[in-house]
Design a protein around this motif. Structure first.
Motif, mmCIF file in Angstrom:
data_model
loop_
_atom_site.group_PDB
_atom_site.id
_atom_site.type_symbol
_atom_site.label_atom_id
_atom_site.label_comp_id
_atom_site.label_asym_id
_atom_site.label_seq_id
_atom_site.Cartn_x
_atom_site.Cartn_y
_atom_site.Cartn_z
ATOM 1 N N ARG A 105 0.817 -1.266 -0.106
ATOM 2 C CA ARG A 105 -0.064 -0.027 0.052
ATOM 3 C C ARG A 105 0.625 1.083 0.137
ATOM 4 O O ARG A 105 0.410 2.453 -0.136
ATOM 5 N N GLU A 106 2.151 1.131 0.148
ATOM 6 C CA GLU A 106 3.034 2.221 0.213
ATOM 7 C C GLU A 106 3.208 2.738 -1.276
ATOM 8 O O GLU A 106 3.203 2.100 -2.122
ATOM 9 N N LYS A 107 3.310 4.178 -1.274
ATOM 10 C CA LYS A 107 3.162 4.899 -2.645
ATOM 11 C C LYS A 107 4.436 4.647 -3.492
ATOM 12 O O LYS A 107 4.347 4.029 -4.721
ATOM 13 N N GLY A 108 5.628 4.353 -2.865
ATOM 14 C CA GLY A 108 6.571 3.791 -3.617
ATOM 15 C C GLY A 108 7.039 2.443 -3.701
ATOM 16 O O GLY A 108 8.065 1.999 -4.335
ATOM 17 N N ASN A 109 6.047 1.341 -3.327
ATOM 18 C CA ASN A 109 6.358 0.180 -3.642
ATOM 19 C C ASN A 109 5.673 -0.578 -4.729
ATOM 20 O O ASN A 109 4.863 -0.058 -5.330
ATOM 21 N N LEU A 110 6.462 -1.188 -5.480
ATOM 22 C CA LEU A 110 6.280 -1.611 -6.621
ATOM 23 C C LEU A 110 5.814 -2.994 -6.642
ATOM 24 O O LEU A 110 5.055 -3.829 -7.336
ATOM 25 N N PHE A 111 6.273 -3.968 -5.668
ATOM 26 C CA PHE A 111 5.915 -5.370 -5.400
ATOM 27 C C PHE A 111 6.530 -5.876 -4.131
ATOM 28 O O PHE A 111 7.443 -5.130 -3.582
ATOM 29 N N TYR A 112 6.108 -6.933 -3.572
ATOM 30 C CA TYR A 112 6.662 -7.524 -2.291
ATOM 31 C C TYR A 112 6.263 -8.839 -2.344
ATOM 32 O O TYR A 112 5.160 -9.358 -2.112
ATOM 33 N N LYS A 113 7.085 -9.803 -2.574
ATOM 34 C CA LYS A 113 7.119 -11.118 -2.760
ATOM 35 C C LYS A 113 7.784 -11.975 -1.793
ATOM 36 O O LYS A 113 8.928 -11.681 -1.403
ATOM 37 N N ILE A 114 7.140 -13.046 -1.150
ATOM 38 C CA ILE A 114 7.657 -13.725 0.089
ATOM 39 C C ILE A 114 7.946 -15.332 -0.655
ATOM 40 O O ILE A 114 7.007 -15.851 -1.336
ATOM 41 N N ASN A 137 13.640 -23.884 -1.378
ATOM 42 C CA ASN A 137 13.228 -25.265 -1.701
ATOM 43 C C ASN A 137 14.413 -26.046 -1.107
ATOM 44 O O ASN A 137 14.202 -27.224 -0.752
ATOM 45 N N ALA A 138 15.635 -25.724 -0.876
ATOM 46 C CA ALA A 138 16.742 -26.226 -0.348
ATOM 47 C C ALA A 138 16.755 -26.354 1.099
ATOM 48 O O ALA A 138 17.470 -27.085 1.941
ATOM 49 N N ASP A 139 16.143 -25.216 1.843
ATOM 50 C CA ASP A 139 16.272 -25.138 3.521
ATOM 51 C C ASP A 139 14.993 -24.838 3.868
ATOM 52 O O ASP A 139 14.685 -23.568 3.654
ATOM 53 N N GLU A 140 14.119 -25.384 4.529
ATOM 54 C CA GLU A 140 12.729 -25.108 5.055
ATOM 55 C C GLU A 140 12.699 -23.837 5.986
ATOM 56 O O GLU A 140 11.797 -23.326 6.304
ATOM 57 N N ASN A 141 13.891 -23.609 6.554
ATOM 58 C CA ASN A 141 14.105 -22.686 7.545
ATOM 59 C C ASN A 141 14.662 -21.142 6.902
ATOM 60 O O ASN A 141 15.050 -20.374 7.781
ATOM 61 N N THR A 142 14.462 -21.144 5.569
ATOM 62 C CA THR A 142 15.260 -19.872 4.915
ATOM 63 C C THR A 142 13.876 -19.339 4.185
ATOM 64 O O THR A 142 13.061 -19.822 3.198
ATOM 65 N N ILE A 143 13.722 -17.952 4.272
ATOM 66 C CA ILE A 143 12.808 -17.131 3.659
ATOM 67 C C ILE A 143 13.580 -16.247 2.976
ATOM 68 O O ILE A 143 14.736 -15.677 3.127
ATOM 69 N N VAL A 144 13.300 -15.791 1.569
ATOM 70 C CA VAL A 144 13.732 -14.787 0.566
ATOM 71 C C VAL A 144 12.715 -14.006 0.402
ATOM 72 O O VAL A 144 11.548 -14.274 -0.087
ATOM 73 N N LEU A 145 12.886 -12.776 0.493
ATOM 74 C CA LEU A 145 12.000 -11.744 0.223
ATOM 75 C C LEU A 145 12.714 -11.004 -1.235
ATOM 76 O O LEU A 145 13.633 -10.730 -1.149
#
Length: 101
Positions: free
Chosen positions: A36-45, A49-57
């Motif tokens: 919802r921020e004016k300057g945001n283009l996208f935000y993907k979570i 696949n290699a490590d179930e405890n890793t998130i990449v934003l």
């Protein structure tokens, strides 16, 4: 007017054992507020696949000022800094400018 370049954020979070569901729940709120921020283009979570405890934003912002605004929002300060970061083992953030094709 100066031609502003978009900035992409690649953040890799190593989540402490047992904290993934808590973080993913909080991240849904962070994402909803961020897009919802004016300057945001996208935000993907993403979840690795290699490590179930890793998130990449993968986030996109219109320019450097939009990233600064994002980092000063209540949802970033309260949720990311206040609630998520204490649940991480490690956090790496890379800011990158897309190369013209």
């Amino acid at each position: 007017m100066e031609n502003l370049k978009p900035i992409h954020v690649f953040a890799t979070w190593q989540v402490k054992e047992g904290q993934m569901e808590s973080i993913l729940n909080i991240l849904q709120t962070v994402r909803a507020e961020s897009i919802r921020e004016k300057g945001n283009l996208f935000y993907k979570i993403h979840r690795s696949n290699a490590d179930e405890n890793t998130i990449v934003l993968f986030e996109g912002y219109a320019d450097e000022a939009a990233i600064a605004e994002h980092r000063n929002t209540a949802h970033y300060q309260d949720l990311v800094i206040g609630k998520i970061i204490p649940l991480l083992e490690n956090r790496e953030v890379i800011l990158a400018t897309p190369v013209p094709e």
